[in-house]
Write a protein that holds these residues in place. Structure first.
Motif, PDB file in Angstrom:
ATOM      1  N   VAL A   1     -10.450  17.915   4.998  1.00 27.47           N
ATOM      2  CA  VAL A   1     -11.719  17.342   4.921  1.00 27.47           C
ATOM      3  C   VAL A   1     -12.566  18.311   5.160  1.00 27.47           C
ATOM      4  N   PRO A   2     -13.877  18.412   5.014  1.00 27.37           N
ATOM      5  CA  PRO A   2     -15.204  19.439   5.290  1.00 27.37           C
ATOM      6  C   PRO A   2     -15.151  20.379   7.018  1.00 27.37           C
ATOM      7  N   GLY A   3     -15.199  21.532   7.005  1.00 30.68           N
ATOM      8  CA  GLY A   3     -15.662  21.979   8.379  1.00 30.68           C
ATOM      9  C   GLY A   3     -13.820  22.234   9.382  1.00 30.68           C
ATOM     10  N   LEU A   4     -13.063  21.992   8.795  1.00 30.08           N
ATOM     11  CA  LEU A   4     -11.604  22.843   8.471  1.00 30.08           C
ATOM     12  C   LEU A   4     -10.141  23.234   7.440  1.00 30.08           C
ATOM     13  N   PRO A   5     -10.981  24.356   7.022  1.00 29.66           N
ATOM     14  CA  PRO A   5     -10.456  24.914   6.504  1.00 29.66           C
ATOM     15  C   PRO A   5      -9.268  24.856   6.054  1.00 29.66           C
ATOM     16  N   LEU A   6      -8.875  25.388   7.490  1.00 31.90           N
ATOM     17  CA  LEU A   6      -7.518  26.341   7.713  1.00 31.90           C
ATOM     18  C   LEU A   6      -6.355  24.470   8.038  1.00 31.90           C
ATOM     19  N   LEU A   7      -7.291  23.701   8.497  1.00 32.27           N
ATOM     20  CA  LEU A   7      -6.002  22.727   9.036  1.00 32.27           C
ATOM     21  C   LEU A   7      -6.286  21.448   8.754  1.00 32.27           C
ATOM     22  N   SER A   8      -5.110  21.777   7.940  1.00 32.11           N
ATOM     23  CA  SER A   8      -4.423  19.565   7.383  1.00 32.11           C
ATOM     24  C   SER A   8      -5.060  18.520   8.359  1.00 32.11           C
ATOM     25  N   LEU A   9      -6.467  17.656   7.340  1.00 30.11           N
ATOM     26  CA  LEU A   9      -5.861  16.453   7.991  1.00 30.11           C
ATOM     27  C   LEU A   9      -5.192  15.896   7.712  1.00 30.11           C
ATOM     28  N   ILE A  10      -4.001  15.815   6.938  1.00 28.30           N
ATOM     29  CA  ILE A  10      -2.939  14.856   7.163  1.00 28.30           C
ATOM     30  C   ILE A  10      -1.835  15.943   6.110  1.00 28.30           C
ATOM     31  N   GLU A  11      -1.240  15.853   6.680  1.00 30.29           N
ATOM     32  CA  GLU A  11       0.518  16.042   5.882  1.00 30.29           C
ATOM     33  C   GLU A  11       1.784  16.160   5.303  1.00 30.29           C
ATOM     34  N   VAL A  12       2.256  15.445   3.772  1.00 25.07           N
ATOM     35  CA  VAL A  12       3.026  13.996   4.155  1.00 25.07           C
ATOM     36  C   VAL A  12       3.988  14.758   3.002  1.00 25.07           C
ATOM     37  N   LYS A  13       5.459  14.136   3.462  1.00 19.65           N
ATOM     38  CA  LYS A  13       6.450  14.824   2.208  1.00 19.65           C
ATOM     39  C   LYS A  13       6.022  13.790   1.271  1.00 19.65           C
ATOM     40  N   GLU A  14       6.670  12.532   1.428  1.00 17.42           N
ATOM     41  CA  GLU A  14       6.360  11.596   0.501  1.00 17.42           C
ATOM     42  C   GLU A  14       5.968  10.757   0.932  1.00 17.42           C
ATOM     43  N   VAL A  15       5.057   9.685   0.268  1.00 18.24           N
ATOM     44  CA  VAL A  15       4.703   8.609   0.379  1.00 18.24           C
ATOM     45  C   VAL A  15       4.986   7.762  -1.365  1.00 18.24           C
ATOM     46  N   THR A  16       5.138   6.569  -1.326  1.00 14.58           N
ATOM     47  CA  THR A  16       5.559   5.922  -2.825  1.00 14.58           C
ATOM     48  C   THR A  16       4.803   3.837  -2.323  1.00 14.58           C
ATOM     49  N   SER A  17       4.303   3.432  -2.962  1.00 20.53           N
ATOM     50  CA  SER A  17       3.782   2.236  -2.850  1.00 20.53           C
ATOM     51  C   SER A  17       4.166   1.448  -4.358  1.00 20.53           C
ATOM     52  N   LYS A  18       4.225   0.376  -4.694  1.00 22.23           N
ATOM     53  CA  LYS A  18       4.663  -0.318  -5.812  1.00 22.23           C
ATOM     54  C   LYS A  18       4.153  -2.095  -5.485  1.00 22.23           C
ATOM     55  N   ALA A  19       3.510  -2.457  -6.425  1.00 22.00           N
ATOM     56  CA  ALA A  19       3.426  -3.946  -6.078  1.00 22.00           C
ATOM     57  C   ALA A  19       3.176  -4.905  -7.995  1.00 22.00           C
ATOM     58  N   VAL A  20       4.635  -5.451  -7.562  1.00 21.77           N
ATOM     59  CA  VAL A  20       5.245  -6.705  -8.912  1.00 21.77           C
ATOM     60  C   VAL A  20       4.687  -6.982  -9.042  1.00 21.77           C
ATOM     61  N   CYS A  21       3.729  -8.126 -10.275  1.00 20.09           N
ATOM     62  CA  CYS A  21       3.376  -9.280  -9.889  1.00 20.09           C
ATOM     63  C   CYS A  21       4.046  -9.988 -11.509  1.00 20.09           C
ATOM     64  N   ALA A  22       5.306 -10.925 -11.809  1.00 24.98           N
ATOM     65  CA  ALA A  22       5.718 -11.560 -12.620  1.00 24.98           C
ATOM     66  C   ALA A  22       5.481 -12.957 -12.826  1.00 24.98           C
ATOM     67  N   ALA A  23       5.123 -12.943 -14.373  1.00 30.71           N
ATOM     68  CA  ALA A  23       4.688 -14.785 -14.706  1.00 30.71           C
ATOM     69  C   ALA A  23       6.180 -15.826 -13.862  1.00 30.71           C
ATOM     70  N   GLY A  24       5.472 -16.479 -12.658  1.00 37.08           N
ATOM     71  CA  GLY A  24       5.563 -17.747 -12.832  1.00 37.08           C
ATOM     72  C   GLY A  24       6.888 -17.435 -11.092  1.00 37.08           C
ATOM     73  N   ALA A  25       6.548 -15.981 -10.443  1.00 40.38           N
ATOM     74  CA  ALA A  25       7.988 -15.683  -9.707  1.00 40.38           C
ATOM     75  C   ALA A  25       6.889 -15.206  -8.608  1.00 40.38           C
ATOM     76  N   LYS A  26       7.443 -15.068  -7.177  1.00 41.50           N
ATOM     77  CA  LYS A  26       6.749 -14.553  -6.247  1.00 41.50           C
ATOM     78  C   LYS A  26       6.276 -12.983  -6.601  1.00 41.50           C
ATOM     79  N   PRO A  27       5.328 -13.007  -6.605  1.00 40.39           N
ATOM     80  CA  PRO A  27       4.669 -12.038  -5.707  1.00 40.39           C
ATOM     81  C   PRO A  27       5.117 -10.171  -4.583  1.00 40.39           C
ATOM     82  N   VAL A  28       5.509  -9.633  -5.500  1.00 36.27           N
ATOM     83  CA  VAL A  28       6.991  -8.048  -4.658  1.00 36.27           C
ATOM     84  C   VAL A  28       5.116  -6.873  -4.082  1.00 36.27           C
ATOM     85  N   ALA A  29       5.334  -6.492  -2.898  1.00 37.82           N
ATOM     86  CA  ALA A  29       3.957  -5.621  -2.652  1.00 37.82           C
ATOM     87  C   ALA A  29       5.462  -4.640  -1.287  1.00 37.82           C
ATOM     88  N   GLU A  30       5.311  -3.103  -1.768  1.00 38.58           N
ATOM     89  CA  GLU A  30       5.969  -2.646  -0.927  1.00 38.58           C
ATOM     90  C   GLU A  30       5.599  -1.074  -0.635  1.00 38.58           C
TER      91      GLU A  30
END
Length: 308
Positions: free
Chosen positions: A133-162
């Motif tokens: 973010v501005p004002g912090l050129p040398l310091l990261s607001l956040i660093e992450v190794k890996e993140v994923t999100s998935k949302a699956v909505c099948a017809a007639g089935a219960k939706p899944v979010a993870e």
């Protein structure tokens, strides 16, 4: 005399009607079967979306004399049409003394949204990423190794979010351990504070949404009012809405045994052989003829008495 003459046709009509009823037998009309379902076509299309990074920040420069909204989205995609984006950086102009400013840089940044007749799916993945973010050129607001999100909505089935978070997370230079049970607050004196929510998911009967990380940011380095940053940052978000399930058409109800449909106006006698005339029909017909003969004989006797 006249009264006897007028009564006999009525008796004769009654006899003929009784004979006709005996010959025809009972007729039961079966109501046609009706389907209560629709035509079987899908009643609605699905939707899906994904985004790697989204910012909703307000940046105040030079003692709040200049305010710049920082609204950015990296790899934001929407479907019904298939969509897939893999840009690795997002830059903004005019927020770092007029120079381009890199909000995010990552080794992997993928967003994908697909929809077909059976399901809708949103997917977002980011790896080895740093957010500034501005004002912090040398310091990261956040660093992450890996993140994923998935949302699956099948017809007639219960939706899944993870959502999944892999590896360490560093916020304002501090390694932190995040909890799914509630927000995690990170404060760095002279810099600011960040509150993180991990793996938020929501589902309904037809929709799903997943967010890997959401940050509420309040940063003002050394309180110099060089860059006062307030707002939110979202990482790896996926959403979906299921296509409508096809409506199954009901099969016509089977006709009951021995009950034959008959259309209005169709002669009864012509269909006796096909509509279930039983073995007693000849006897019934003979009885009808006998009734007619008795009626005729009664008429002759009445006329003979009238002459005498």
């Amino acid at each position: 005399m006249n009264s006897n003459v007028f009564r006999m046709p009525a008796r004769r009509s009654a006899a003929l009607a009784a004979a006709a009823a005996l010959v025809a037998g009972p007729v039961v009309l079966a109501a046609p079967a009706q389907a209560t379902g629709g035509a079987g076509a899908s009643g609605g299309k699905g939707k899906a979306g994904a985004v790697v990074l989204r910012t909703g920040l307000d940046v105040s420069l030079l003692d709040k004399s200049v305010q710049v909204p920082l609204r950015a989205a990296l790899n934001e995609v929407q479907a019904p049409a298939d969509a897939d984006r893999t840009a690795l950086t997002v830059e903004l102009d005019g927020v770092d003394q007029g120079k381009p400013f890199t909000v995010l840089r990552a080794d992997v940044a993928t967003a994908r949204a697909t929809v077909d007749e059976e399901k809708a799916e949103g997917y977002a993945n980011i790896a080895h990423a740093k957010v500034h973010v501005p004002g912090l050129p040398l310091l990261s607001l956040i660093e992450v190794k890996e993140v994923t999100s998935k949302a699956v909505c099948a017809a007639g089935a219960k939706p899944v979010a993870e959502s999944n978070l892999l590896g360490a997370v560093t916020v304002l230079g501090k390694k932190v351990t995040l909890s799914a049970g509630g927000p995690t607050r990170v404060e760095v004196p002279g810099v600011g504070e960040v509150t993180l929510d991990l793996s938020q998911t929501r589902t309904t009967s037809r929709t799903a949404a997943a967010t890997a990380l959401e940050l509420r940011v309040a940063v003002n380095p050394l309180k110099l009012n060089v860059a006062d940053v307030q707002g939110t940052v979202t990482l790896a978000e996926a959403t979906c809405e299921a296509p409508a399930a096809p409506v199954k058409q009901e099969q016509p109800a089977p006709e009951k045994e021995g009950v034959v449909p008959q259309t209005a106006g169709e002669p009864v006698a012509e269909n006796l052989a096909e509509t279930g005339g039983s073995s007693t029909t000849p006897y019934l017909a003979g009885g009808a003829v006998l009734l007619l003969a008795v009626g005729g004989g009664s008429l002759v006797l009445v006329r003979a008495r009238g002459r005498s």
